[in-house]
Design a protein around this motif. Sequence first.
Motif, mmCIF file in Angstrom:
data_model
loop_
_atom_site.group_PDB
_atom_site.id
_atom_site.type_symbol
_atom_site.label_atom_id
_atom_site.label_comp_id
_atom_site.label_asym_id
_atom_site.label_seq_id
_atom_site.Cartn_x
_atom_site.Cartn_y
_atom_site.Cartn_z
ATOM 1 N N GLN A 106 -66.935 -30.288 -17.231
ATOM 2 C CA GLN A 106 -65.491 -29.840 -16.679
ATOM 3 C C GLN A 106 -64.954 -31.391 -16.697
ATOM 4 O OE1 GLN A 106 -63.432 -27.020 -14.895
ATOM 5 N NE2 GLN A 106 -65.453 -26.253 -14.717
ATOM 6 N N ILE A 107 -63.625 -31.702 -17.013
ATOM 7 C CA ILE A 107 -62.987 -33.618 -17.541
ATOM 8 C C ILE A 107 -61.911 -33.240 -17.077
ATOM 9 C CG2 ILE A 107 -64.536 -34.676 -18.707
ATOM 10 C CD1 ILE A 107 -62.386 -34.625 -20.908
ATOM 11 N N ASP A 108 -60.901 -34.173 -15.719
ATOM 12 C CA ASP A 108 -60.193 -33.041 -15.593
ATOM 13 C C ASP A 108 -59.270 -35.085 -16.244
ATOM 14 O OD1 ASP A 108 -59.665 -31.280 -14.181
ATOM 15 O OD2 ASP A 108 -60.068 -32.947 -12.493
ATOM 16 N N VAL A 109 -57.865 -35.227 -17.191
ATOM 17 C CA VAL A 109 -57.292 -35.575 -17.680
ATOM 18 C C VAL A 109 -55.886 -36.015 -17.033
ATOM 19 C CG1 VAL A 109 -55.533 -36.330 -19.126
ATOM 20 C CG2 VAL A 109 -57.339 -34.959 -20.050
ATOM 21 N N VAL A 110 -56.269 -37.253 -16.274
ATOM 22 C CA VAL A 110 -55.820 -38.213 -14.915
ATOM 23 C C VAL A 110 -54.934 -39.000 -15.060
ATOM 24 C CG1 VAL A 110 -56.715 -36.709 -13.678
ATOM 25 C CG2 VAL A 110 -57.422 -39.224 -13.875
ATOM 26 N N THR A 111 -54.155 -39.482 -14.725
ATOM 27 C CA THR A 111 -52.947 -40.862 -14.917
ATOM 28 C C THR A 111 -54.073 -42.063 -14.657
ATOM 29 O OG1 THR A 111 -51.834 -40.574 -12.424
ATOM 30 C CG2 THR A 111 -50.626 -40.561 -14.245
ATOM 31 N N VAL A 112 -53.774 -43.411 -14.703
ATOM 32 C CA VAL A 112 -55.904 -44.728 -13.864
ATOM 33 C C VAL A 112 -55.164 -44.755 -12.644
ATOM 34 C CG1 VAL A 112 -55.447 -47.010 -13.940
ATOM 35 C CG2 VAL A 112 -55.239 -45.863 -16.367
ATOM 36 N N ASP A 113 -54.716 -44.505 -11.952
ATOM 37 C CA ASP A 113 -54.483 -44.946 -10.860
ATOM 38 C C ASP A 113 -54.637 -43.320 -9.291
ATOM 39 O OD1 ASP A 113 -52.449 -42.496 -10.366
ATOM 40 O OD2 ASP A 113 -50.561 -44.036 -9.724
ATOM 41 N N GLY A 114 -54.636 -42.229 -10.757
ATOM 42 C CA GLY A 114 -55.667 -40.322 -10.077
ATOM 43 C C GLY A 114 -54.280 -40.255 -9.319
ATOM 44 N N THR A 115 -53.320 -40.160 -8.913
ATOM 45 C CA THR A 115 -52.379 -39.446 -8.477
ATOM 46 C C THR A 115 -51.566 -37.961 -9.104
ATOM 47 O OG1 THR A 115 -50.532 -41.333 -9.308
ATOM 48 C CG2 THR A 115 -51.439 -41.640 -6.962
ATOM 49 N N LYS A 116 -51.832 -38.436 -10.841
ATOM 50 C CA LYS A 116 -51.376 -36.902 -11.465
ATOM 51 C C LYS A 116 -52.021 -36.366 -12.441
ATOM 52 C CE LYS A 116 -46.695 -37.717 -10.683
ATOM 53 N NZ LYS A 116 -46.588 -37.455 -9.560
ATOM 54 N N THR A 117 -52.566 -35.244 -12.328
ATOM 55 C CA THR A 117 -53.627 -34.461 -12.704
ATOM 56 C C THR A 117 -52.618 -33.562 -14.575
ATOM 57 O OG1 THR A 117 -55.115 -34.301 -11.236
ATOM 58 C CG2 THR A 117 -55.567 -32.356 -13.830
ATOM 59 N N PHE A 118 -53.366 -34.676 -15.685
ATOM 60 C CA PHE A 118 -52.346 -33.354 -17.167
ATOM 61 C C PHE A 118 -52.484 -32.372 -17.204
ATOM 62 C CE2 PHE A 118 -52.084 -38.189 -17.921
ATOM 63 C CZ PHE A 118 -50.390 -38.646 -17.399
#
Length: 103
Positions: A53-65
């Motif tokens: 599985q993959i998570d789609v996240v902001t570059v800084d890793g603070t938000k997950t889409f």
Amino acid sequence: VNPVLTIGAPSVTSGGITTAASTNQEVIGTADADCYLYVRNTGTSGGGTGTGQIDVVTVDGTKTFGNLKVGDFGFFPIKTGIGVSLKYASAVTNVEYAIFTRP
């Protein structure tokens, strides 16, 4: 009423990657303009490479889409100034993506 619509050609960037353990794969460093990101987890079910599985996240890793399991896909609206990475969530997998920038 006679509305005037102006339509320009959108810009499209696409590619494919294989996720790696403990590594975020950057797909948009920082969006220069509002855009849409298409992501599809093209891995296969079962054991071995390409099953994670993959998570789609902001570059800084603070938000997950979102989280995409094998076979899942998603379209994500990305605001100007935001960067996006694909994060290894459970095992190595293959991913295709496309970035559609508004004209």
